[in-house]
Design an enzyme around this catalytic site. Structure first.
Site: not given
Ligand code: G3P
Length: 218
Positions: A87
Site C-alpha cells: 500500500k
Molecule cells: O482504508 C482507509 C481507511 O482506513 C480510512 O478510514 O475511517 O479512518 O477514514 P477512516
C-alpha cells in the site's frame, strides 16, 4: 463486489472470515497502532498472522515517503507472503514506486486518493487497487460517492484494470451505494458488513414463523 475488512484487529478479521463473505483485509499505520503493534518484527509478524486468517489480498502500508524507502519496505513486505499487497500513498514518489512494483509483478494499493485525477495517475502507473476515501470526503461536506462514480466512468472509458477499492467506508449505505455505482471492492468495519443483514421485517417474519412452527408439533 469484493468485501475487505479495514482493520488490524485479529478477532474482528476472524469474525468476518467466519461469516464466509470476506475477500481480503486492508490496514494502515493508524489501524496497526490502534492494536498496539509496535516494532518492525512484531509488525511483520502481525501481517503474517492476518494472511493466515484470510484467503485474499492483505494491504500492508509503507511508512517511508522517498522512492528508495518505499521500494525497500515494499519489497520486504511483499516477500512476507504472496497475499501481501503493498500500500503506497498518492504522492509523486509513490507513483514512481507503484510503476516499479507493477513492472516487477508485485500488487499495489494506491492510498489516500481524494480526486479523479489522482485515480487516473494511479491507474496509469498500473496500481492493482486505487483507494478513494469516501468517508473522509463526506467529513468535509463533499460527497465521496460522486468520486467513486467519476472514477468508474474514467476507468471504463479506457478499460483500466485498476480496481476501485472504496475505502473509508463507514456504514452500510456506503456499501450498498458503492455496489450500485460499481466499485470493485469496498473496505470497511465489520459493522458495515453486518449491517447488511438487518431488516425489521426479517426479524418479525422469523418470529412469526417460529411461533407457528410450534403449532406444527414436529
Ligand atoms: O482504508 C482507509 C481507511 O482506513 C480510512 O478510514 O475511517 O479512518 O477514514 P477512516
Amino acid at each position: 463486489m469484493k468485501f475487505f475488512i479495514d482493520t488490524a484487529d485479529l478477532n474482528q478479521i476472524k469474525e468476518a472470515q467466519a461469516l464466509g463473505v470476506l475477500d481480503g483485509v486492508t490496514t494502515n499505520p493508524s489501524l496497526m497502532a490502534k492494536e498496539g503493534v509496535t516494532g518492525k518484527k512484531n509488525i511483520l509478524n502481525h501481517y503474517q498472522s492476518i494472511c493466515s486468517i484470510v484467503d485474499g489480498d492483505v494491504s500492508a502500508e509503507v511508512i517511508g515517503t522517498t522512492f528508495d524507502q518505499m521500494i525497500q519496505e515494499g519489497e520486504e513486505l511483499a516477500a512476507l507472503h504472496p497475499q501481501i499487497v503493498v500500500k503506497i500513498p498518492m504522492i509523486k514518489e509513490g507513483i514512481k514506486a507503484i510503476k516499479y512494483f507493477t513492472d516487477k509483478g508485485i500488487k499495489t494499493n494506491c492510498t489516500l486518493v481524494f480526486s479523479c485525477g489522482q485515480a487516473l495517475l494511479a491507474a496509469k502507473a498500473g496500481a492493482t487497487y486505487v483507494s478513494p476515501f469516501i468517508g473522509r470526503l463526506d467529513d468535509v461536506s463533499t460527497d465521496g460517492l460522486v468520486l467513486i462514480d467519476e472514477i468508474r466512468k474514467v476507468y471504463d472509458n479506457y478499460g483500466f484494470e485498476t480496481q476501485i477499492l472504496a475505502a473509508s467506508v463507514r456504514h452500510t449505505m456506503h456499501v450498498v451505494n458503492c455496489a450500485k455505482i460499481g466499485a470493485d471492492v469496498m473496505t470497511g468495519p465489520l459493522s458495515a458488513i453486518e449491517g447488511l443483514l438487518k431488516h425489521p421485517l426479517t426479524d418479525n417474519g422469523l418470529k412469526k414463523f417460529l411461533e407457528d412452527a410450534k403449532k406444527m408439533q414436529v
